[in-house]
Write a protein that holds these residues in place. Structure first.
Motif, mmCIF file in Angstrom:
data_model
loop_
_atom_site.group_PDB
_atom_site.id
_atom_site.type_symbol
_atom_site.label_atom_id
_atom_site.label_comp_id
_atom_site.label_asym_id
_atom_site.label_seq_id
_atom_site.Cartn_x
_atom_site.Cartn_y
_atom_site.Cartn_z
ATOM 1 N N ALA A 1 12.939 14.206 9.467
ATOM 2 C CA ALA A 1 14.171 14.242 9.890
ATOM 3 C C ALA A 1 14.616 14.359 11.306
ATOM 4 O O ALA A 1 15.377 13.800 11.735
ATOM 5 N N LEU A 2 13.572 15.204 12.101
ATOM 6 C CA LEU A 2 13.959 15.194 13.381
ATOM 7 C C LEU A 2 13.951 14.143 14.078
ATOM 8 O O LEU A 2 14.653 13.772 15.056
ATOM 9 N N LEU A 3 12.648 13.284 13.830
ATOM 10 C CA LEU A 3 12.563 11.790 14.541
ATOM 11 C C LEU A 3 13.549 11.260 13.996
ATOM 12 O O LEU A 3 14.068 10.276 14.860
ATOM 13 N N LEU A 4 13.823 11.046 12.969
ATOM 14 C CA LEU A 4 15.139 9.985 12.712
ATOM 15 C C LEU A 4 16.202 10.453 13.172
ATOM 16 O O LEU A 4 17.079 9.505 13.708
ATOM 17 N N ARG A 5 16.748 11.726 13.316
ATOM 18 C CA ARG A 5 18.106 12.220 14.129
ATOM 19 C C ARG A 5 17.892 11.644 15.556
ATOM 20 O O ARG A 5 18.730 11.226 16.067
ATOM 21 N N ARG A 6 16.618 11.990 16.264
ATOM 22 C CA ARG A 6 16.511 11.472 17.523
ATOM 23 C C ARG A 6 16.599 9.886 17.713
ATOM 24 O O ARG A 6 17.321 9.373 18.627
ATOM 25 N N VAL A 7 16.213 9.267 16.580
ATOM 26 C CA VAL A 7 16.467 7.829 16.765
ATOM 27 C C VAL A 7 17.843 7.341 16.826
ATOM 28 O O VAL A 7 18.193 6.645 17.542
ATOM 29 N N SER A 8 18.568 8.176 16.002
ATOM 30 C CA SER A 8 19.938 7.841 15.706
ATOM 31 C C SER A 8 20.832 8.247 16.995
ATOM 32 O O SER A 8 21.684 7.598 17.348
ATOM 33 N N ASP A 9 20.311 9.422 17.663
ATOM 34 C CA ASP A 9 20.956 9.880 18.887
ATOM 35 C C ASP A 9 20.528 9.214 20.113
ATOM 36 O O ASP A 9 21.485 9.010 21.028
ATOM 37 N N GLU A 10 19.652 8.447 20.153
ATOM 38 C CA GLU A 10 19.140 7.784 21.321
ATOM 39 C C GLU A 10 18.554 6.770 21.183
ATOM 40 O O GLU A 10 16.987 6.389 20.946
ATOM 41 N N PRO A 11 19.220 5.643 20.985
ATOM 42 C CA PRO A 11 18.672 4.138 20.640
ATOM 43 C C PRO A 11 17.850 3.570 21.570
ATOM 44 O O PRO A 11 17.015 2.826 21.236
ATOM 45 N N ALA A 12 17.849 4.091 22.847
ATOM 46 C CA ALA A 12 17.020 3.715 23.765
ATOM 47 C C ALA A 12 15.622 3.956 23.529
ATOM 48 O O ALA A 12 14.529 3.452 23.985
ATOM 49 N N ALA A 13 15.213 5.055 23.002
ATOM 50 C CA ALA A 13 14.072 5.701 22.794
ATOM 51 C C ALA A 13 13.499 5.275 21.237
ATOM 52 O O ALA A 13 12.493 5.744 20.936
ATOM 53 N N GLU B 1 8.834 21.040 19.765
ATOM 54 C CA GLU B 1 9.152 20.427 20.911
ATOM 55 C C GLU B 1 10.608 19.637 20.704
ATOM 56 O O GLU B 1 11.591 19.887 21.595
ATOM 57 N N LEU B 2 10.681 19.028 19.720
ATOM 58 C CA LEU B 2 12.015 18.430 19.219
ATOM 59 C C LEU B 2 13.010 19.518 18.945
ATOM 60 O O LEU B 2 14.174 19.036 19.320
ATOM 61 N N THR B 3 12.828 20.543 18.581
ATOM 62 C CA THR B 3 13.667 21.479 18.248
ATOM 63 C C THR B 3 14.378 22.294 19.534
ATOM 64 O O THR B 3 15.571 22.529 19.676
ATOM 65 N N GLU B 4 13.288 22.484 20.446
ATOM 66 C CA GLU B 4 13.709 23.198 21.744
ATOM 67 C C GLU B 4 14.464 22.220 22.516
ATOM 68 O O GLU B 4 15.631 22.556 23.313
ATOM 69 N N SER B 5 14.316 20.906 22.418
ATOM 70 C CA SER B 5 14.947 19.713 23.093
ATOM 71 C C SER B 5 16.483 19.488 22.632
ATOM 72 O O SER B 5 17.255 18.976 23.360
ATOM 73 N N GLN B 6 16.759 20.125 21.437
ATOM 74 C CA GLN B 6 18.024 20.140 20.877
ATOM 75 C C GLN B 6 18.975 21.052 21.580
ATOM 76 O O GLN B 6 20.140 21.058 21.029
ATOM 77 N N THR B 7 18.286 22.102 21.990
ATOM 78 C CA THR B 7 19.335 23.182 22.295
ATOM 79 C C THR B 7 19.547 23.200 23.751
ATOM 80 O O THR B 7 19.136 22.614 24.547
#
Length: 61
Positions: A4-16, A55-61
């Motif tokens: 879920a975190l990776l999918l959220r990151r994909v939708s938030d950062e299309p370049a990544a 890592e992913l939850t820390e980068s969201q804060t």
């Protein structure tokens, strides 16, 4: 949770997207191929997943 975190990151950062898509594919492969009877392999995979979630939850804060 990691997926879920990776999918959220994909939708938030299309370049990544390519690297995250690769990570999702590798995670799927690792989960499907880990030997469930190999306690060390399961523990290592679980530690990797916990680390990435952290890592992913820390980068969201």
């Amino acid at each position: 949770m990691l997926i879920a975190l990776l999918l959220r990151r994909v939708s938030d950062e299309p370049a990544a997207e390519p690297s995250l898509t690769d990570e999702l594919q590798k995670l799927r492969h690792d989960v499907l191929t880990v030997d469930g009877y190999d306690r060390a392999a399961v523990s290592a995979l679980a530690a990797h997943i916990r680390g990435r979630i952290s890592e992913l939850t820390e980068s969201q804060t």
